[in-house]
Design a protein around this motif. Sequence first.
Motif, PDB file in Angstrom:
ATOM      1  N   ALA A  53      23.261 117.376   4.426  1.00  0.00           N
ATOM      2  CA  ALA A  53      23.065 118.822   4.602  1.00  0.00           C
ATOM      3  C   ALA A  53      22.718 119.509   3.283  1.00  0.00           C
ATOM      4  CB  ALA A  53      24.329 119.443   5.192  1.00  0.00           C
ATOM      5  N   ASP A  54      21.801 120.492   3.339  1.00  0.00           N
ATOM      6  CA  ASP A  54      21.522 121.332   2.161  1.00  0.00           C
ATOM      7  C   ASP A  54      22.645 122.350   1.993  1.00  0.00           C
ATOM      8  OD1 ASP A  54      18.893 120.304   1.979  1.00  0.00           O
ATOM      9  OD2 ASP A  54      18.227 121.732   3.506  1.00  0.00           O
ATOM     10  N   ARG A  55      23.202 122.720   3.126  1.00  0.00           N
ATOM     11  CA  ARG A  55      24.180 123.815   3.145  1.00  0.00           C
ATOM     12  C   ARG A  55      25.132 123.549   4.307  1.00  0.00           C
ATOM     13  NH1 ARG A  55      21.921 129.337   5.298  1.00  0.00           N
ATOM     14  NH2 ARG A  55      23.903 130.362   5.731  1.00  0.00           N
ATOM     15  N   VAL A  56      26.389 123.921   4.143  1.00  0.00           N
ATOM     16  CA  VAL A  56      27.348 123.722   5.230  1.00  0.00           C
ATOM     17  C   VAL A  56      28.054 125.039   5.537  1.00  0.00           C
ATOM     18  CG1 VAL A  56      29.069 122.774   3.621  1.00  0.00           C
ATOM     19  CG2 VAL A  56      29.318 122.340   6.041  1.00  0.00           C
ATOM     20  N   VAL A  57      28.199 125.303   6.836  1.00  0.00           N
ATOM     21  CA  VAL A  57      28.857 126.523   7.297  1.00  0.00           C
ATOM     22  C   VAL A  57      30.086 126.097   8.076  1.00  0.00           C
ATOM     23  CG1 VAL A  57      28.594 128.571   8.729  1.00  0.00           C
ATOM     24  CG2 VAL A  57      26.656 127.746   7.408  1.00  0.00           C
ATOM     25  N   VAL A  58      31.220 126.692   7.739  1.00  0.00           N
ATOM     26  CA  VAL A  58      32.470 126.276   8.364  1.00  0.00           C
ATOM     27  C   VAL A  58      32.934 127.316   9.371  1.00  0.00           C
ATOM     28  CG1 VAL A  58      34.824 125.483   7.918  1.00  0.00           C
ATOM     29  CG2 VAL A  58      33.061 125.174   6.163  1.00  0.00           C
ATOM     30  N   GLU A 106      28.442 118.814  13.230  1.00  0.00           N
ATOM     31  CA  GLU A 106      28.806 117.442  12.849  1.00  0.00           C
ATOM     32  C   GLU A 106      30.296 117.349  12.542  1.00  0.00           C
ATOM     33  OE1 GLU A 106      26.646 114.507  12.693  1.00  0.00           O
ATOM     34  OE2 GLU A 106      28.720 113.875  12.674  1.00  0.00           O
ATOM     35  N   HIS A 107      30.892 116.225  12.952  1.00  0.00           N
ATOM     36  CA  HIS A 107      32.303 115.988  12.625  1.00  0.00           C
ATOM     37  C   HIS A 107      32.461 114.971  11.488  1.00  0.00           C
ATOM     38  CE1 HIS A 107      34.395 118.389  15.596  1.00  0.00           C
ATOM     39  NE2 HIS A 107      33.500 118.021  16.497  1.00  0.00           N
ATOM     40  N   ASP A 108      31.389 114.241  11.172  1.00  0.00           N
ATOM     41  CA  ASP A 108      31.470 113.206  10.147  1.00  0.00           C
ATOM     42  C   ASP A 108      31.136 113.815   8.776  1.00  0.00           C
ATOM     43  OD1 ASP A 108      30.815 111.115   8.344  1.00  0.00           O
ATOM     44  OD2 ASP A 108      30.355 109.768  10.003  1.00  0.00           O
ATOM     45  N   MET A 109      32.170 113.947   7.946  1.00  0.00           N
ATOM     46  CA  MET A 109      31.988 114.645   6.662  1.00  0.00           C
ATOM     47  C   MET A 109      31.085 113.863   5.693  1.00  0.00           C
ATOM     48  SD  MET A 109      33.286 117.428   7.155  1.00  0.00           S
ATOM     49  CE  MET A 109      33.683 117.639   8.863  1.00  0.00           C
ATOM     50  N   ASP A 160      36.817 122.908  -0.931  1.00  0.00           N
ATOM     51  CA  ASP A 160      37.610 124.128  -0.793  1.00  0.00           C
ATOM     52  C   ASP A 160      38.940 123.789  -0.091  1.00  0.00           C
ATOM     53  OD1 ASP A 160      38.721 126.487   0.272  1.00  0.00           O
ATOM     54  OD2 ASP A 160      36.763 127.438   0.522  1.00  0.00           O
ATOM     55  N   PRO A 161      40.089 124.086  -0.712  1.00  0.00           N
ATOM     56  CA  PRO A 161      41.381 123.701  -0.116  1.00  0.00           C
ATOM     57  C   PRO A 161      41.559 124.223   1.319  1.00  0.00           C
ATOM     58  CG  PRO A 161      41.691 124.574  -2.330  1.00  0.00           C
ATOM     59  CD  PRO A 161      40.239 124.753  -2.012  1.00  0.00           C
ATOM     60  N   ARG A 162      41.037 125.435   1.618  1.00  0.00           N
ATOM     61  CA  ARG A 162      41.192 125.974   2.992  1.00  0.00           C
ATOM     62  C   ARG A 162      40.416 125.130   3.976  1.00  0.00           C
ATOM     63  NH1 ARG A 162      38.946 131.326   3.885  1.00  0.00           N
ATOM     64  NH2 ARG A 162      37.261 130.428   2.644  1.00  0.00           N
ATOM     65  N   VAL A 163      39.232 124.673   3.549  1.00  0.00           N
ATOM     66  CA  VAL A 163      38.397 123.840   4.422  1.00  0.00           C
ATOM     67  C   VAL A 163      39.049 122.469   4.598  1.00  0.00           C
ATOM     68  CG1 VAL A 163      36.132 122.739   4.665  1.00  0.00           C
ATOM     69  CG2 VAL A 163      36.302 125.075   3.775  1.00  0.00           C
ATOM     70  N   LEU A 164      39.569 121.930   3.487  1.00  0.00           N
ATOM     71  CA  LEU A 164      40.222 120.619   3.563  1.00  0.00           C
ATOM     72  C   LEU A 164      41.381 120.660   4.546  1.00  0.00           C
ATOM     73  CD1 LEU A 164      40.237 119.546  -0.197  1.00  0.00           C
ATOM     74  CD2 LEU A 164      38.994 118.470   1.669  1.00  0.00           C
ATOM     75  N   ILE A 221      26.973 122.579  10.601  1.00  0.00           N
ATOM     76  CA  ILE A 221      28.096 123.419  11.037  1.00  0.00           C
ATOM     77  C   ILE A 221      29.272 122.491  11.281  1.00  0.00           C
ATOM     78  CG2 ILE A 221      29.006 124.853  12.901  1.00  0.00           C
ATOM     79  CD1 ILE A 221      26.393 126.116  13.280  1.00  0.00           C
ATOM     80  N   ILE A 222      30.396 122.787  10.632  1.00  0.00           N
ATOM     81  CA  ILE A 222      31.611 122.011  10.873  1.00  0.00           C
ATOM     82  C   ILE A 222      32.717 122.964  11.286  1.00  0.00           C
ATOM     83  CG2 ILE A 222      30.927 120.215   9.214  1.00  0.00           C
ATOM     84  CD1 ILE A 222      33.012 121.342   7.261  1.00  0.00           C
ATOM     85  N   GLY A 223      33.788 122.427  11.850  1.00  0.00           N
ATOM     86  CA  GLY A 223      34.918 123.274  12.234  1.00  0.00           C
ATOM     87  C   GLY A 223      35.781 122.554  13.233  1.00  0.00           C
ATOM     88  N   PRO A 224      37.048 123.001  13.381  1.00  0.00           N
ATOM     89  CA  PRO A 224      37.940 122.320  14.318  1.00  0.00           C
ATOM     90  C   PRO A 224      37.451 122.415  15.761  1.00  0.00           C
ATOM     91  CG  PRO A 224      39.076 124.116  13.143  1.00  0.00           C
ATOM     92  CD  PRO A 224      37.662 124.150  12.714  1.00  0.00           C
ATOM     93  N   ASN A 225      37.987 121.540  16.631  1.00  0.00           N
ATOM     94  CA  ASN A 225      37.651 121.605  18.050  1.00  0.00           C
ATOM     95  C   ASN A 225      37.985 122.989  18.590  1.00  0.00           C
ATOM     96  OD1 ASN A 225      36.896 118.930  18.142  1.00  0.00           O
ATOM     97  ND2 ASN A 225      38.937 118.220  18.674  1.00  0.00           N
TER      98      ASN A 225
END
Length: 248
Positions: free
Chosen positions: A214-219, A204-207, A237-241, A36-40
């Motif tokens: 990860a097998d799969r990532v959820v943002v 995780e914050h470290d890309m 994905d540009p939105r994720v970047l 799972i990634i995402g902003p603070n």
Amino acid sequence: MTTPLLKAENLQVAFAGVKAADGVNLEIAEGEFLAIIGPNGSGKTTFLNLCTGYIRPLAGEVFLDGRPITRLAPRTIARQGIARAFQIPQLFTDQRLIDNLMLAVAARRGIWDAFRPLDRRTHRDEAMQLLSMVGLEDVAEQSAATLPEGLRKLADIAIAFALKPRLLLLDEPTSGVSAIERFGLMETLMTALRQARVTALFVEHDMEVVERYADRVVVWDQGRVMADGKPDIVLKDPRVLQNVVGVA
Ligand SMILES: Nc1ncnc2c1ncn2[C@@H]1O[C@H](COP(=O)(O)OP(=O)(O)OP(=O)(O)O)[C@@H](O)[C@H]1O
């Protein structure tokens, strides 16, 4: 169709008007290693707290193996198979590492067994097995306070394994760990997960770590899932970047 190991359905949580979960839907299949990634402040830790019963949603349900667990007490949920390792390892630092593990084993088996001499031996054996799963058997007799952060993180993971979980939730397993140690820690974690056949989800914050393991990532974004898929696709994905990785 097989039942997902964990399913979250329309979870809603607000803190003083801030929506920390705003309709979270997510399924995790048995055997997955999901990042799972995402902003603070986007609600990642809130999701872990919802899965473990530390907070209850205003609406929505969490299912483990198809059975609702949303309103169960955290210790009941832990007994049903969800364990957690924290960003800051939860160790008794004035105790030796082996004692920390023996306490975790005793907590699962029933604490009073730990005081019977025969059972103490079994607890110790199991505690040593757990430490060797994460490569810490050589420092078993050391005080937990003397261990570097990377080893404390592994010790916290071994404690979570003491529960014999089906699903392990990890909050930033590599934070506070040097860049050199980071991949070693992840390799050890992956081997232990495979060996014990445990499904895992990690914030995780470290890309680089996400991409590699990860097998799969959820943002996550503003209490919602904004993207979900294979790391090599989602991380491009540009939105994720723009929103998460901080690259326009
Ligand atoms: N117990 C709480 N009381 C009040 N507000 C809270 C509480 N827990 C979380 N929040 C708020 O809910 C939102 C989501 O927080 P959360 O910790 O889940 O985000 P996060 O994505 O894990 O952030 P980070 O990456 O910084 O750890 C934030 O605005 C946070 O301030």
